[in-house]
Structures are given as C-alpha cells and as structure tokens.
Write an enzyme that holds these catalytic residues in place. Structure first.
Site, PDB file in Angstrom:
ATOM      1  N   HIS A  18      -5.112 -30.594   5.982  1.00  0.00           N
ATOM      2  CA  HIS A  18      -4.044 -29.849   5.552  1.00  0.00           C
ATOM      3  C   HIS A  18      -3.103 -29.335   4.833  1.00  0.00           C
ATOM      4  CE1 HIS A  18      -4.886 -30.037  10.255  1.00  0.00           C
ATOM      5  NE2 HIS A  18      -4.703 -28.986  10.110  1.00  0.00           N
ATOM      6  N   ASP A  19      -3.607 -27.514   4.306  1.00  0.00           N
ATOM      7  CA  ASP A  19      -3.072 -27.771   3.411  1.00  0.00           C
ATOM      8  C   ASP A  19      -1.238 -27.478   3.328  1.00  0.00           C
ATOM      9  OD1 ASP A  19      -5.471 -28.577   1.425  1.00  0.00           O
ATOM     10  OD2 ASP A  19      -5.747 -26.186   1.703  1.00  0.00           O
TER      11      ASP A  19
END
Length: 34
Positions: A18-19
C-alpha cells in the site's frame, strides 16, 4: 505463537503493497508486534 507470526507476515506484506499513507494506517509496522 504461529497465528501471531502469520499475522505479522500478513501485516508486513500489507504495508509493502500500500503506497497511499491513508491505506497504510490500517497496517502495523512489523516491530510493533514483537
């Protein structure tokens, strides 16, 4: 505890994939689980 270890890996993978910072809030860094 095998279940805790499994969860630790899962959360770590979650954080890596998850950026978006908002999405990362649902993931805990590995170190907090020790």
């Amino acid at each position: 505890n095998l279940i805790q270890f499994s969860n630790m890996i899962q959360l770590d993978r979650c954080c890596e994939t998850h950026d978006n910072e908002a999405e990362k809030k649902g993931c805990y860094p590995k170190l907090t689980l020790y």
